[in-house]
Design an enzyme around this catalytic site. Structure first.
Site, PDB file in Angstrom:
ATOM      1  N   GLU A  26       0.854  -1.195   0.000  1.00 54.58           N
ATOM      2  CA  GLU A  26       0.000   0.000   0.000  1.00 54.58           C
ATOM      3  C   GLU A  26       0.889   1.243   0.000  1.00 54.58           C
ATOM      4  O   GLU A  26       1.992   1.235   0.561  1.00 54.58           O
ATOM      5  CB  GLU A  26      -0.890  -0.004   1.253  1.00 54.58           C
ATOM      6  CG  GLU A  26      -1.739   1.263   1.364  1.00 54.58           C
ATOM      7  CD  GLU A  26      -2.899   1.164   2.356  1.00 54.58           C
ATOM      8  OE1 GLU A  26      -2.990   0.152   3.068  1.00 54.58           O
ATOM      9  OE2 GLU A  26      -3.707   2.121   2.393  1.00 54.58           O
ATOM     10  N   GLU A 172     -12.606  -1.807   1.834  1.00 53.06           N
ATOM     11  CA  GLU A 172     -13.264  -1.619   3.147  1.00 53.06           C
ATOM     12  C   GLU A 172     -14.355  -0.553   3.098  1.00 53.06           C
ATOM     13  O   GLU A 172     -14.385   0.364   3.930  1.00 53.06           O
ATOM     14  CB  GLU A 172     -12.228  -1.285   4.224  1.00 53.06           C
ATOM     15  CG  GLU A 172     -11.294  -2.432   4.500  1.00 53.06           C
ATOM     16  CD  GLU A 172     -10.408  -2.266   5.735  1.00 53.06           C
ATOM     17  OE1 GLU A 172     -10.344  -1.164   6.315  1.00 53.06           O
ATOM     18  OE2 GLU A 172      -9.766  -3.262   6.117  1.00 53.06           O
ATOM     19  N   GLU A 290      -6.577  -8.951   3.246  1.00 56.84           N
ATOM     20  CA  GLU A 290      -5.751  -8.322   4.292  1.00 56.84           C
ATOM     21  C   GLU A 290      -5.861  -9.183   5.535  1.00 56.84           C
ATOM     22  O   GLU A 290      -6.961  -9.368   6.063  1.00 56.84           O
ATOM     23  CB  GLU A 290      -6.219  -6.899   4.608  1.00 56.84           C
ATOM     24  CG  GLU A 290      -5.885  -5.889   3.539  1.00 56.84           C
ATOM     25  CD  GLU A 290      -6.196  -4.455   3.962  1.00 56.84           C
ATOM     26  OE1 GLU A 290      -6.059  -4.122   5.152  1.00 56.84           O
ATOM     27  OE2 GLU A 290      -6.593  -3.681   3.073  1.00 56.84           O
TER      28      GLU A 290
END
Ligand code: AHR
Length: 504
Positions: A26, A172, A290
């Protein structure tokens, strides 16, 4: 404690999904900048990629790497990260209160992934952007040429398409912390329409809809139901994310895989209920994209999380240093993923470098493996062939959160071609060694081919970590005393340990 395991070549779950051993890069903290990319570092190549980090990544061998976020992607302008570097704008990254220089972007990532020998997995921004931008980045990445964005890619030096297969529809989106957070119904519609449009650009892609950010989300279960009702025919996977940390009970933390089991089984049940109701044929798999140990409570106390820090380029964010205990927990999380490999067919440990990283690196300095890198690398290397349904009868211990939990946790694989049984075992008992018997009668005659263990050695305890000065303090060592006779393997796992045993 004692445990009796039984495995048999006739009792298998599924072929080992190779994408189960993924990781995640990320734009966050120092994962990209001074992690995988650092022009000016003595070991950087002409593109600024750190070859010392690349060498370690090749050893770990993540089979797929998700990029560029995470929360970061929900405010990302992918166009900022392509083209001549001197023209790339600096932006505020609201997710991590950082300045994004955009020196590294999609083209650099595609080249890095190729050099690392891994598959790239992309996420598109469904926080602040939508259908058109998702189609644009897909056209830039995968269309051969002759259109605005594919020709732009070619003008930027990549004549060949990147041919990225796996795409996440946002990140998310169930989380109120997410920039552009949505209700399940709002997200479901947007994800379905984005998926439909993206498939018109490239029908060969595989799409991941956002599931829950953790199993304690108030919307857990209902989120998956609503999102899948909207997207079922358009997507291939629903995502799952989970992070665990030790609070005030080590036994609870060591049993974290129980939460992962519950998470996976609940999402599979929900997806299958939507399937039945909608009379769909295909099954939706889980992309557990994740997962890790993360000392999140420490992060919540940080200036970045409280919005009190200066805006900086690549600040230190969540650089957790992992212990022997954390490595044992990671080993059990890998066991949980493997046990569910019939439905969890993509998984990404988060993250690869520095930020809750398998690896650590210092600017201008060295790079090394954290404790948790060892179980990850071993399972990635040695879990081949078919996943075995391991029958486990173990002594148990009492935990406040999960009730009775097995002291010995295991998963295994059978590679019929190579004739190898691989077992991945954890002893959660902090004080006592575990005596383990494994019934392997059905495999014919076997011998011990390999046996290694990660545990505290002389002068260490369960909190021991690796660091810049001691990059190899926590590592695998030979596990002595493993025997096989009359179809039964016998072994002793040291207190609080993770081990891999291969019989052939
Ligand atoms: O991996 C760190 C962060 O955890 C990611 O950005 C986000 O998706 C999750 O909450």
């Amino acid at each position: 404690p004692r445990a009796r395991l039984t495995v048999d070549p006739d009792f298998t779950i599924a072929p080992v999904p190779r994408r189960l051993f993924g990781s995640f890069v990320e734009h966050m903290g120092r994962c990209v900048y001074t992690g995988i990319y650092e022009p000016g570092h003595p070991k950087a190549d002409a593109d600024g990629l750190r070859t010392d980090v690349l060498d370690l990544v090749r050893e770990l061998g993540p089979t797929v790497v998700r990029y560029p976020g995470g929360n970061f992607v929900s405010g990302y302008y992918w166009e900022d990260g392509v083209g001549p570097k001197e023209q790339r704008p600096r932006r505020l990254d609201r997710a991590w209160r950082s300045i994004e220089t955009n020196e590294f972007g999609l083209g650099e990532f595609a080249r890095w992934a190729k050099a690392a020998g891994t598959e790239a997995m992309m996420a598109v921004n469904l926080g602040t952007r939508g259908i058109q931008e998702a189609c644009d980045i897909l056209e830039y990445a995968n269309h051969p040429g002759g259109t605005k964005y594919s020709d732009l890619r070619r003008a930027h030096g990549s004549a060949e398409p990147f041919d990225i297969k796996l795409w996440c529809l946002g990140n998310e989106m169930d989380g109120p912390w997410q920039v552009g957070h949505k209700t399940a119904a709002e997200y479901g519609r947007l994800a379905a329409e984005t998926a439909r449009a993206m498939r018109l650009v490239d029908p060969g892609i595989e799409l991941v809809a956002c599931g829950s950010s953790n199993s304690r989300m108030p919307t857990f279960g209902e989120w998956e139901r609503v999102v899948l009702e909207e997207t079922y025919d358009q997507v291939d996977y629903i995502s799952a994310h989970a992070y665990y940390q030790e609070h005030d009970h080590a036994g609870d933390f060591l049993a974290a895989a129980r939460d992962m089991d519950h998470f996976i089984e609940s999402v599979v049940a929900t997806a299958d209920a939507v399937r039945a109701r909608g009379k769909h044929r295909k099954k939706i798999d889980i992309s557990f994209d994740e997962w890790n140990v993360w000392y999140q409570s420490r992060h919540h106390e940080s200036a970045i999380a409280k919005g009190e820090s200066e805006w900086e380029v690549a600040p230190r964010v969540i650089e957790d240093e992992y212990s022997i205990t954390d490595a044992v927990v990671v080993g059990t999380l890998l066991n949980s993923l493997l046990r569910h490999g019939d439905r969890v067919t993509v998984a990404c440990q988060a993250q690869l470098v520095n930020v809750i990283g398998l690896l650590r690196s210092e600017a201008g300095g060295p790079a090394w493996k954290q404790s948790i890198a060892h179980p990850f690398e071993q399972v990635r290397r040695r879990a081949t062939g078919e996943i075995l349904a391991v029958q486990t009868r173990s002594d148990r211990y009492e935990t406040p959160r999960f009730g009775d939990v097995d002291l010995v946790d295991a998963s295994g694989t059978w590679d019929a071609e190579a004739g190898v049984v691989s077992l991945f075992l954890a002893n959660r008992d902090q004080a006592e060694a575990a005596q383990v018997e494994v019934g392997v009668r059905g495999f014919g005659e076997l011998r011990v081919q390999h046996a290694a263990v990660l545990a505290a050695t002389e002068g260490q305890d369960r909190h021991t970590t690796n660091d810049e000065q001691h990059p190899d303090r926590v590592r695998l060592r030979p596990l002595d005393g493993v025997t096989v006779a009359d179809g039964v393997a016998q072994l002793t796992l040291p207190p609080l340990s993770w081990a891999v045993v291969q019989l052939a």
